[in-house]
Scaffold this motif. Structure first.
Motif, PDB file in Angstrom:
ATOM      1  N   PHE A  28      72.415  11.340  70.952  1.00 13.06           N
ATOM      2  CA  PHE A  28      71.908  10.519  72.042  1.00 13.06           C
ATOM      3  C   PHE A  28      70.390  10.609  72.022  1.00 13.06           C
ATOM      4  O   PHE A  28      69.823  11.688  72.140  1.00 13.06           O
ATOM      5  CB  PHE A  28      72.464  11.013  73.373  1.00 13.06           C
ATOM      6  CG  PHE A  28      71.882  10.324  74.571  1.00 13.06           C
ATOM      7  CD1 PHE A  28      71.967   8.951  74.722  1.00 13.06           C
ATOM      8  CD2 PHE A  28      71.254  11.062  75.548  1.00 13.06           C
ATOM      9  CE1 PHE A  28      71.420   8.323  75.829  1.00 13.06           C
ATOM     10  CE2 PHE A  28      70.702  10.441  76.665  1.00 13.06           C
ATOM     11  CZ  PHE A  28      70.794   9.074  76.807  1.00 13.06           C
ATOM     12  N   PRO A  30      67.450   9.079  74.087  1.00 13.41           N
ATOM     13  CA  PRO A  30      67.150   8.287  75.286  1.00 13.41           C
ATOM     14  C   PRO A  30      65.871   7.456  75.147  1.00 13.41           C
ATOM     15  O   PRO A  30      64.771   7.998  75.157  1.00 13.41           O
ATOM     16  CB  PRO A  30      67.028   9.335  76.392  1.00 13.41           C
ATOM     17  CG  PRO A  30      66.764  10.621  75.697  1.00 13.41           C
ATOM     18  CD  PRO A  30      67.307  10.506  74.306  1.00 13.41           C
ATOM     19  N   HIS A  31      66.054   6.154  74.982  1.00 17.54           N
ATOM     20  CA  HIS A  31      64.928   5.237  74.846  1.00 17.54           C
ATOM     21  C   HIS A  31      65.355   3.828  75.233  1.00 17.54           C
ATOM     22  O   HIS A  31      66.542   3.557  75.382  1.00 17.54           O
ATOM     23  CB  HIS A  31      64.392   5.239  73.412  1.00 17.54           C
ATOM     24  CG  HIS A  31      65.301   4.567  72.439  1.00 17.54           C
ATOM     25  ND1 HIS A  31      66.485   5.124  72.012  1.00 17.54           N
ATOM     26  CD2 HIS A  31      65.206   3.369  71.817  1.00 17.54           C
ATOM     27  CE1 HIS A  31      67.071   4.304  71.165  1.00 17.54           C
ATOM     28  NE2 HIS A  31      66.315   3.231  71.034  1.00 17.54           N
ATOM     29  N   LYS A  46      60.147   5.880  75.037  1.00 13.23           N
ATOM     30  CA  LYS A  46      60.971   7.081  74.939  1.00 13.23           C
ATOM     31  C   LYS A  46      61.029   7.760  76.291  1.00 13.23           C
ATOM     32  O   LYS A  46      60.003   7.958  76.930  1.00 13.23           O
ATOM     33  CB  LYS A  46      60.384   8.046  73.915  1.00 13.23           C
ATOM     34  CG  LYS A  46      60.230   7.439  72.548  1.00 13.23           C
ATOM     35  CD  LYS A  46      59.418   8.349  71.652  1.00 13.23           C
ATOM     36  CE  LYS A  46      59.076   7.615  70.374  1.00 13.23           C
ATOM     37  NZ  LYS A  46      58.172   8.387  69.533  1.00 13.23           N
TER      38      LYS A  46
END
Length: 90
Positions: A28, A30-31, A46
């Motif tokens: 994973f 996250p962005h 990001k």
């Protein structure tokens, strides 16, 4: 299998996520990708620069660390700390 936070070299998060995908390791990153104001290019934002989260068995630790852009699996010393599933989901 548990989730772990991987500390990644600067601006290599996407590359590490791709390498983990290629190895069949769940991850994973996250962005979010949006269009620039002029609409000519994509801009990546990001949410946690320098980190990718990955689910693996600690027996695979050497496979993960072997990726050149991975600095460390987070935890005190050589002990990785698992991240609860609900933290990843949130």
């Amino acid at each position: 299998m548990n989730w772990y936070a991987l500390h990644i070299r600067s601006n290599c998060e996407h590359l590490v996520a791709l390498k983990l995908d290629a190895d069949g390791i769940e991850n994973f990153y996250p962005h979010v990708v949006t269009k620039s104001r002029d609409g000519r290019r994509e801009v990546e934002t990001k949410f946690m620069p320098g980190y990718v989260f990955s689910r693996f068995d600690l027996a695979q630790r050497t496979r993960i660390i072997a990726i050149a852009q991975v600095v460390a699996i987070l935890g005190p010393g050589r002990h990785a700390i698992a991240i609860p599933e609900h933290e990843i989901e949130s």
